[in-house]
Design a protein around this motif. Structure first.
Motif, PDB file in Angstrom:
ATOM      1  N   PRO A  57       0.898  -1.431   0.127  1.00  0.00           N
ATOM      2  CA  PRO A  57       0.126   0.041   0.042  1.00  0.00           C
ATOM      3  C   PRO A  57       0.740   1.130  -0.024  1.00  0.00           C
ATOM      4  N   ARG A  58       0.329   2.396  -0.187  1.00  0.00           N
ATOM      5  CA  ARG A  58       1.027   3.638  -0.125  1.00  0.00           C
ATOM      6  C   ARG A  58       0.945   4.284   1.405  1.00  0.00           C
ATOM      7  N   ASP A  59       2.076   4.309   1.873  1.00  0.00           N
ATOM      8  CA  ASP A  59       2.196   5.158   3.204  1.00  0.00           C
ATOM      9  C   ASP A  59       2.117   6.573   2.828  1.00  0.00           C
ATOM     10  N   PHE A  60       1.140   7.425   3.384  1.00  0.00           N
ATOM     11  CA  PHE A  60       1.021   8.710   3.196  1.00  0.00           C
ATOM     12  C   PHE A  60       1.803   9.603   4.124  1.00  0.00           C
ATOM     13  N   SER A  61       2.239   8.825   5.043  1.00  0.00           N
ATOM     14  CA  SER A  61       2.938   9.903   6.158  1.00  0.00           C
ATOM     15  C   SER A  61       4.493  10.151   5.525  1.00  0.00           C
ATOM     16  N   LEU A  62       4.852   9.377   4.321  1.00  0.00           N
ATOM     17  CA  LEU A  62       6.124   9.583   3.987  1.00  0.00           C
ATOM     18  C   LEU A  62       6.388  10.717   3.119  1.00  0.00           C
ATOM     19  N   PRO A  63       7.537  11.263   3.222  1.00  0.00           N
ATOM     20  CA  PRO A  63       7.553  12.738   2.142  1.00  0.00           C
ATOM     21  C   PRO A  63       6.893  12.639   0.703  1.00  0.00           C
ATOM     22  N   ASN A  64       6.499  13.707   0.267  1.00  0.00           N
ATOM     23  CA  ASN A  64       6.077  13.633  -1.295  1.00  0.00           C
ATOM     24  C   ASN A  64       6.582  15.139  -1.991  1.00  0.00           C
ATOM     25  N   SER A  65       6.179  15.166  -2.926  1.00  0.00           N
ATOM     26  CA  SER A  65       6.983  16.463  -3.689  1.00  0.00           C
ATOM     27  C   SER A  65       6.388  17.755  -3.287  1.00  0.00           C
ATOM     28  N   SER A  66       5.083  17.655  -2.619  1.00  0.00           N
ATOM     29  CA  SER A  66       4.311  18.736  -2.110  1.00  0.00           C
ATOM     30  C   SER A  66       4.778  19.246  -0.968  1.00  0.00           C
ATOM     31  N   TRP A  67       5.746  18.467  -0.332  1.00  0.00           N
ATOM     32  CA  TRP A  67       5.927  18.991   1.119  1.00  0.00           C
ATOM     33  C   TRP A  67       7.052  20.165   1.035  1.00  0.00           C
ATOM     34  N   SER A  68       6.609  21.229   1.958  1.00  0.00           N
ATOM     35  CA  SER A  68       7.180  22.410   1.998  1.00  0.00           C
ATOM     36  C   SER A  68       8.832  22.110   2.560  1.00  0.00           C
ATOM     37  N   SER A  69       9.569  23.033   2.511  1.00  0.00           N
ATOM     38  CA  SER A  69      10.944  22.840   2.910  1.00  0.00           C
ATOM     39  C   SER A  69      10.735  22.731   4.597  1.00  0.00           C
ATOM     40  N   GLU A  70       9.848  23.374   5.213  1.00  0.00           N
ATOM     41  CA  GLU A  70       9.722  23.648   6.622  1.00  0.00           C
ATOM     42  C   GLU A  70       9.279  22.302   7.155  1.00  0.00           C
ATOM     43  N   MET A  71       8.281  21.825   6.219  1.00  0.00           N
ATOM     44  CA  MET A  71       7.840  20.284   6.709  1.00  0.00           C
ATOM     45  C   MET A  71       8.666  19.236   6.695  1.00  0.00           C
ATOM     46  N   MET A  72       9.573  19.374   5.458  1.00  0.00           N
ATOM     47  CA  MET A  72      10.787  18.386   5.655  1.00  0.00           C
ATOM     48  C   MET A  72      11.811  18.660   6.673  1.00  0.00           C
ATOM     49  N   ARG A  73      12.103  19.650   7.002  1.00  0.00           N
ATOM     50  CA  ARG A  73      12.790  20.160   8.069  1.00  0.00           C
ATOM     51  C   ARG A  73      12.549  19.537   9.435  1.00  0.00           C
ATOM     52  N   LEU A  74      11.219  19.549   9.698  1.00  0.00           N
ATOM     53  CA  LEU A  74      10.717  18.968  10.702  1.00  0.00           C
ATOM     54  C   LEU A  74      10.370  17.612  10.864  1.00  0.00           C
ATOM     55  N   TYR A  75      10.188  17.115   9.540  1.00  0.00           N
ATOM     56  CA  TYR A  75      10.095  15.750   9.623  1.00  0.00           C
ATOM     57  C   TYR A  75      11.548  15.025   9.613  1.00  0.00           C
ATOM     58  N   ASP A  76      12.613  15.538   9.120  1.00  0.00           N
ATOM     59  CA  ASP A  76      13.857  15.040   9.389  1.00  0.00           C
ATOM     60  C   ASP A  76      14.259  14.991  10.630  1.00  0.00           C
ATOM     61  N   HIS A  77      13.734  16.372  11.497  1.00  0.00           N
ATOM     62  CA  HIS A  77      14.251  16.558  12.831  1.00  0.00           C
ATOM     63  C   HIS A  77      13.583  15.431  13.828  1.00  0.00           C
ATOM     64  N   TYR A  78      12.410  15.194  13.441  1.00  0.00           N
ATOM     65  CA  TYR A  78      11.793  13.949  14.381  1.00  0.00           C
ATOM     66  C   TYR A  78      12.166  12.692  14.049  1.00  0.00           C
ATOM     67  N   ASN A  79      12.198  12.418  12.707  1.00  0.00           N
ATOM     68  CA  ASN A  79      12.683  11.356  12.131  1.00  0.00           C
ATOM     69  C   ASN A  79      14.032  10.910  12.661  1.00  0.00           C
ATOM     70  N   SER A  80      15.042  11.752  12.699  1.00  0.00           N
ATOM     71  CA  SER A  80      16.269  11.355  13.080  1.00  0.00           C
ATOM     72  C   SER A  80      16.301  10.937  14.700  1.00  0.00           C
ATOM     73  N   GLN A  81      15.442  11.237  15.258  1.00  0.00           N
ATOM     74  CA  GLN A  81      15.218  10.870  16.906  1.00  0.00           C
ATOM     75  C   GLN A  81      14.410   9.440  17.004  1.00  0.00           C
TER      76      GLN A  81
END
Length: 258
Positions: A57-81
């Motif tokens: 299936p498609r996991d909708f919680s993973l990054p896609n091309s519509s995510w803003s730079s701020e959303m990606m920054r926060l995703y990377d921040h929490y995902n790194s933990q």
């Protein structure tokens, strides 16, 4: 067999199936890891389990091309933990866990295809029902079980407009219910919303990225009390605050309407 007896039998079957799913929620979601190596997986969540899917299936919680730079920054921040480096270069589970998110649940689980046809074969989670990336609800949830906290990174698309240029209050309420309900389920197992009390403080600009944070207040028997706030990503502006009450349920009651 009477119509009522048939419904009761269906309810019991669904209850047994979902009880089996709960017992497997500690299994690692290996397929999700293969599709996105940097993503971590949760110990327990209400969504369908990737390890049980008959097809990918498609996991909708993973990054896609519509995510803003701020959303990606926060995703990377929490995902790194989600993983931390241990001794001798090894890694172990970190304080945060990402919760995968799918647009259906029963249909993708083993045996669930039959139940989904009985219940409603076309049913989908409406926050994941928009095909165009970025058009509506873009979000990812991370949970910290030790601190009993949950954080959601939320980006509101153009289809969620209410007041010109801002997000509709109903869409904000939907996300608060989604986040607090997921958090309550992680804490207490299957639940249903009993009460949601929301205070809107400042409108959310359309297209912006905000944080939705929830924390456990207390648990009393079947009751789980959660507090929640929606803020700007730097925490300087409070957009919305809420409290929620969830009741633990027997999932078989869903089919019987009890």
């Amino acid at each position: 067999m009477t119509h009522e007896s048939h419904r009761v039998q269906m309810a019991r079957s669904l209850g047994r199936l979902l009880k089996g799913f709960q017992s497997l929620t500690s299994l690692p979601a290996m397929r999700a890891q293969r599709s996105h190596p940097s993503a971590c997986v949760p110990c327990r969540t209400t969504v369908a389990l990737p390890s049980l899917f008959s097809f990918k299936p498609r996991d909708f919680s993973l990054p896609n091309s519509s995510w803003s730079s701020e959303m990606m920054r926060l995703y990377d921040h929490y995902n790194s933990q989600c993983e931390v480096e241990a001794e001798r270069g090894e890694t172990r589970g970190g304080p945060w866990q990402r919760l995968p998110s799918y647009n259906r649940s029963l249909k993708y689980a083993t045996g669930g295809v039959y139940l989904s046809k009985i219940i409603q074969s076309r049913a989908r989670l409406f926050t994941r029902n928009i095909r165009e990336p970025g058009a509506a609800f873009e979000y990812v949830l991370f949970v910290n079980k030790e601190e009993q906290r949950c954080v959601c990174i939320f980006q509101a698309g153009h289809l969620l407009e209410g007041p010109p240029g801002h997000v509709h209050g109903g869409a904000i309420a939907t996300m608060i219910d989604n986040v607090t309900g997921t958090h309550a389920t992680v804490l207490s197992g299957p639940v249903m919303t009993a009460n949601l009390n929301i205070n809107y403080r400042s409108p959310v600009p359309l297209g912006s990225t905000v944080l939705i944070e929830s924390s456990l207040d207390t648990k009393e028997g079947r009751k789980t009390f959660i507090s929640c706030k929606v803020t700007s990503t730097d925490g300087s502006k409070l957009h919305t605050e809420a409290t929620a009450l969830f009741l633990s349920i027997n999932v078989s009651h869903l089919l019987r309407g009890g």
